[in-house]
Design an enzyme around this catalytic site. Structure first.
Site, PDB file in Angstrom:
ATOM      1  N   GLY A 254      48.387  37.924  45.579  1.00  0.00           N
ATOM      2  CA  GLY A 254      48.127  37.167  46.806  1.00  0.00           C
ATOM      3  C   GLY A 254      46.969  37.664  47.651  1.00  0.00           C
TER       4      GLY A 254
ATOM      5  N   TRP B 268      43.663  37.177  47.434  1.00  0.00           N
ATOM      6  CA  TRP B 268      42.690  36.133  47.809  1.00  0.00           C
ATOM      7  C   TRP B 268      43.325  35.185  48.820  1.00  0.00           C
ATOM      8  CZ3 TRP B 268      38.801  33.907  43.712  1.00  0.00           C
ATOM      9  CH2 TRP B 268      38.080  34.959  43.143  1.00  0.00           C
TER      10      TRP B 268
ATOM     11  N   ASP C 166      50.465  30.495  40.595  1.00  0.00           N
ATOM     12  CA  ASP C 166      50.450  31.568  39.594  1.00  0.00           C
ATOM     13  C   ASP C 166      51.700  31.474  38.726  1.00  0.00           C
ATOM     14  OD1 ASP C 166      48.614  34.406  39.559  1.00  0.00           O
ATOM     15  OD2 ASP C 166      50.429  34.380  38.312  1.00  0.00           O
TER      16      ASP C 166
ATOM     17  N   ASP D 214      52.656  27.342  35.413  1.00  0.00           N
ATOM     18  CA  ASP D 214      51.507  27.507  34.525  1.00  0.00           C
ATOM     19  C   ASP D 214      50.481  26.441  34.894  1.00  0.00           C
ATOM     20  OD1 ASP D 214      49.682  27.629  32.498  1.00  0.00           O
ATOM     21  OD2 ASP D 214      51.148  27.532  30.877  1.00  0.00           O
TER      22      ASP D 214
ATOM     23  N   ASP E 170      40.731  32.842  40.149  1.00  0.00           N
ATOM     24  CA  ASP E 170      40.622  34.232  39.666  1.00  0.00           C
ATOM     25  C   ASP E 170      41.544  34.380  38.459  1.00  0.00           C
ATOM     26  OD1 ASP E 170      39.653  36.833  39.806  1.00  0.00           O
ATOM     27  OD2 ASP E 170      41.167  37.517  41.240  1.00  0.00           O
TER      28      ASP E 170
ATOM     29  N   LYS F  38      36.192  32.342  38.013  1.00  0.00           N
ATOM     30  CA  LYS F  38      36.050  33.571  37.213  1.00  0.00           C
ATOM     31  C   LYS F  38      35.863  33.207  35.741  1.00  0.00           C
ATOM     32  CE  LYS F  38      39.371  37.001  36.512  1.00  0.00           C
ATOM     33  NZ  LYS F  38      39.961  38.162  37.167  1.00  0.00           N
TER      34      LYS F  38
END
Ligand SMILES: C[S@@+](CC[C@H](N)C(=O)[O-])C[C@H]1O[C@@H](n2cnc3c(N)ncnc32)[C@H](O)[C@@H]1O
Length: 277
Positions: A75, A77, A130, A146, A176, A227
């Site tokens: 958590g 970010w 997440d 997911d 990320d 990312k």
């Protein structure tokens, strides 16, 4: 809290675990994060702070009211975004914060001065996704799922759709996300590319397009921070999907990102709203 492995501990570990521990104990970002239980939850938070600071403070613009944080656990970010949107009390102003080169050191000062993070009424919505659970953060709607599953896009869209943001569109999408490393470079790059494709598909349908009339509406085309792992295949992805569809795409390797890691970020600004893929 200090993080210095004892000699006895070091003697009983494998050489890779030993070097990991030594690296952690010397890492200024890890030290900073461990300095307070109420500080950022991840070392990654310093990467986002650095990118935001060096690239026009895009998280703090007035018109930002809907942000998606993909691969958000634990958590860090989301904490940064919640703070920028006013959900977490920024006891010191941005001007007071001299993030680089000692990222986050003022965070320590802020905590010393005010005791802990405190929540306030912020603006907008932050949706964090997440596979892993994320402990509550003020202003952040968390989804444990997911992101590559067929249900994910709809669930995020529903969470983004609020009275303040009835279109359910996002101003900023941050990713990320990274799959667990398999150790096989080709497989790892492929998983990273699967994630990039999936995030791009989501962005294509959910990022704000620049307002048609800039005089009455200052909204710019949405921003994507993605990312990826450096590889010729990743370069191909950028050229095919990102470069043509955003006003600008920049490669960023934040100094808080470990030098030995192939990870990097593309900051893509000004979504043009093309729907060609
Ligand atoms: C580097 S961590 C993110 C750290 C985070 N930005 C922070 O500041 O706390 C990468 C995250 O991506 C998540 N992840 C990987 N694949 C995912 C997927 N398919 N769906 C959702 N999350 C995923 C992992 O569970 C992991 O928590």
């Amino acid at each position: 809290m200090s993080f210095r492995p004892s000699d006895i501990l070091k003697k009983n570990l494998s050489s890779s675990s030993r070097s990991w521990l030594v690296r952690q104990s010397r890492d200024p970002y890890v030290k900073q994060r461990l300095a307070s239980a109420t500080s950022y939850r991840s070392r990654s938070a310093f990467k986002l702070l650095e990118i935001d600071k060096n690239w026009g403070r895009f998280l703090s613009r007035d018109e930002i009211c809907a942000v998606v944080d993909l691969g958000a656990a634990p958590g860090g970010w989301s904490q940064v975004v919640a703070e920028k949107l006013g959900w977490i009390n920024p006891a010191l102003s941005d001007e007071d914060m001299d993030i680089a080169p000692n990222f986050g050191l003022n965070e320590r000062a802020r905590i010393d001065k005010f005791g802990s993070w405190s929540s306030t009424a912020g603006r907008g919505v932050v949706v964090a996704v997440d596979l892993l659970p994320i402990a509550p953060i003020p202003g952040v709607h968390t989804l444990q799922m997911d992101f590559l599953s067929p249900q994910a896009a709809g669930a995020v869209k529903t969470a983004l759709s609020t009275p303040e943001n009835p279109s359910g569109m996002a101003d900023i999408i941050l990713s990320d996300m990274a799959a667990n490393f398999s150790g096989n470079r080709v497989r790892d790059v492929e998983s990273s590319l699967d994630i990039c494709h999936s995030v791009f598909q989501f962005a294509k349908d959910n990022l704000h397009v620049a307002a048609a009339n800039h005089r009455t509406d200052k909204r710019r085309g949405g921003t994507l921070l993605l990312k990826h792992f450096e590889h010729p295949l990743s370069k191909g992805f950028r050229e095919e999907y990102l470069d043509p569809n955003f006003n600008s795409v920049n490669y960023i390797k934040p100094s808080a990102s470990r030098a030995g890691s192939a990870e990097g970020y593309w900051l893509c600004r000004g979504w043009k709203g093309l729907r060609s893929h």
